[in-house]
Write an enzyme that holds these catalytic residues in place. Structure first.
Site, PDB file in Angstrom:
ATOM      1  N   TYR A   1       3.715   0.058  10.327  1.00  0.00           N
ATOM      2  CA  TYR A   1       3.026   1.244  10.861  1.00  0.00           C
ATOM      3  C   TYR A   1       2.287   0.903  12.147  1.00  0.00           C
ATOM      4  O   TYR A   1       2.192   1.725  13.065  1.00  0.00           O
ATOM      5  CB  TYR A   1       2.045   1.793   9.822  1.00  0.00           C
ATOM      6  CG  TYR A   1       2.718   2.506   8.681  1.00  0.00           C
ATOM      7  CD1 TYR A   1       2.926   3.883   8.717  1.00  0.00           C
ATOM      8  CD2 TYR A   1       3.153   1.812   7.558  1.00  0.00           C
ATOM      9  CE1 TYR A   1       3.549   4.547   7.670  1.00  0.00           C
ATOM     10  CE2 TYR A   1       3.778   2.458   6.505  1.00  0.00           C
ATOM     11  CZ  TYR A   1       3.978   3.829   6.563  1.00  0.00           C
ATOM     12  OH  TYR A   1       4.601   4.476   5.526  1.00  0.00           O
TER      13      TYR A   1
ATOM     14  N   CYS B   1       7.285   7.951   0.135  1.00  0.00           N
ATOM     15  CA  CYS B   1       6.126   7.176   0.595  1.00  0.00           C
ATOM     16  C   CYS B   1       6.095   5.784  -0.047  1.00  0.00           C
ATOM     17  O   CYS B   1       6.126   5.674  -1.273  1.00  0.00           O
ATOM     18  CB  CYS B   1       4.849   7.935   0.252  1.00  0.00           C
ATOM     19  SG  CYS B   1       3.332   7.003   0.510  1.00  0.00           S
TER      20      CYS B   1
END
Length: 388
Positions: free
Chosen positions: A227, A96
């Protein structure tokens, strides 16, 4: 330090798909939820601080999507916890980017013996990250199988996503905070008494005023911009996100033409925040998130800058390319329903000469030093040319 996490991830060509695909715990529908992707930035905003009484007594602060190293108090409803060596465990998945920045800052500041590290595996279902890299599937310090358990230990009805990084109070097993934008700033300011000798100042006072707008644009347009492309639910939303992302990358390409680092001659928090997106760009974002106008390797200044950071102790040595790829390509069923993990890209070029020395400066300013080599138990188990 926590015991070594012994079991490594399988290689991409032998690993099975996430076993919950197609079941009630599938992530399908969890990421592409509308036309334009909007990140939920509501976090547990508690802080671990050097002077609990002073922070509690200070005026209330406003929430921030990027954090602020200058804040004196707490946001509404937040609590202050005391800095205490050995009390907290940083749960940070190597896959992440938001968690990766806390791993880098912890290492640069030399807090490894003060705040232990738990690294969940790269894949998870809709419920939670899991501690599946250990032989028994439990974190050896917290004793839990899922990070979800640590959230529920503090908030039994926690209504939001179970995110990393999360700082966990070891005695109670409950999550203290998952407010990653403020967490790394607090590691620099509130944990100063525990920094290693020679730790760099990642937020120099004379640069903060100029650095925060840079960090803001990087977060909005680049860190979150990839994203916004990848989780877009319409062609219009994707195209707009794509244009915004590459406008920002072009700005960074120009900014780095005549300065070695984002804020000048030495690394700062801004470089940490950009690096975790850049190191994932070609392996994941270019293809998986359709950010495919230009590869990182085709942007000369950004590519050289990224290699400069990768070869700086504390940055590249914390990277696990296998876990990065497995996370995105396996977990995001909305984007990659086959869950096939690509073999590439080639990684050896991360160690090629970057030539950024010609701009002057150095990673660490006078009086600061690079961190010591990684402890054996903290070496990422997956692909990384620095580790052979």
């Amino acid at each position: 330090m926590a015991p070594a996490q012994e079991r490594t991830t399988e290689s991409a060509d032998t690993a099975d798909p996430q076993p919950t695909a197609g079941t009630e715990h599938s992530t399908a529908g969890a990421y592409v939820t509308g036309e334009e992707f909007t990140r939920d930035t509501n976090y547990i905003e508690d802080r671990v601080v050097a002077d609990v009484d002073a922070v509690r007594a200070a005026a209330k602060e406003e929430s921030s999507t990027i954090g602020d190293p200058r804040i004196a108090g707490l946001t509404e409803g937040a609590e202050a916890w005391p800095v205490e060596a050995g009390r907290y465990r940083l749960v940070a998945a190597r896959a992440c980017p938001w968690a990766h920045r806390s791993i880098i800052v912890r290492r640069l500041l030399g807090l490894e013996d003060v705040i232990s590290l738990a690294t969940p595996g790269p894949v998870h279902d809709v419920r939670s990250w899991t501690f599946d890299l250990t032989e028994d599937g439990r974190d050896p310090v917290l004793g839990t199988e899922r990070l979800q358990e640590n959230y529920f230990a503090r908030f039994p009805d926690y209504p939001r996503g179970i995110t990393v990084p999360a700082l966990v109070d070891i005695p109670s097993g409950g999550v203290v905070t998952n407010n990653y934008p403020q967490l790394t700033f607090d590691l620099s300011t509130q944990w100063r008494a525990h920094h290693r000798e020679g730790a760099p100042d990642l937020i120099p006072t004379d640069l903060i005023q100029d650095m925060l707008p840079v960090i803001k644009r990087i977060f909005t347009e680049v860190n979150n911009g990839v994203y916004r492309c990848g989780f877009a639910g319409s062609q219009r939303a994707y195209s707009e996100a794509y244009d915004r992302l590459f406008t920002a990358l072009d700005w960074l390409e120009d900014r780095l033409a005549d300065r070695r680092y984002l804020m000048g001659e030495h690394i700062t928090e801004a470089d940490v925040r950009l690096f975790t997106t850049l190191v994932r760009f070609d392996p994941v974002y270019h293809g998986h998130f359709k950010c495919n106008r230009t590869k990182l390797t085709e942007m000369p200044n950004l590519w050289a800058y990224a290699r400069d950071l990768f070869q700086t102790p504390g940055f590249g040595d914390t990277v696990d390319f296998d876990q990065i790829k497995r996370h995105y390509y396996v977990v995001h069923e909305d984007v990659n329903p086959t869950q096939i993990v690509p073999e590439g890209p080639e990684l050896g070029s991360w160690l090629s000469a970057h030539g950024r020395e010609r701009l002057g400066g150095s990673p660490f300013p006078e009086g600061a030093t690079a961190p010591s080599p990684l402890a054996a138990e903290e070496i990422p188990p997956g692909a990384n040319p620095l580790h052979g």
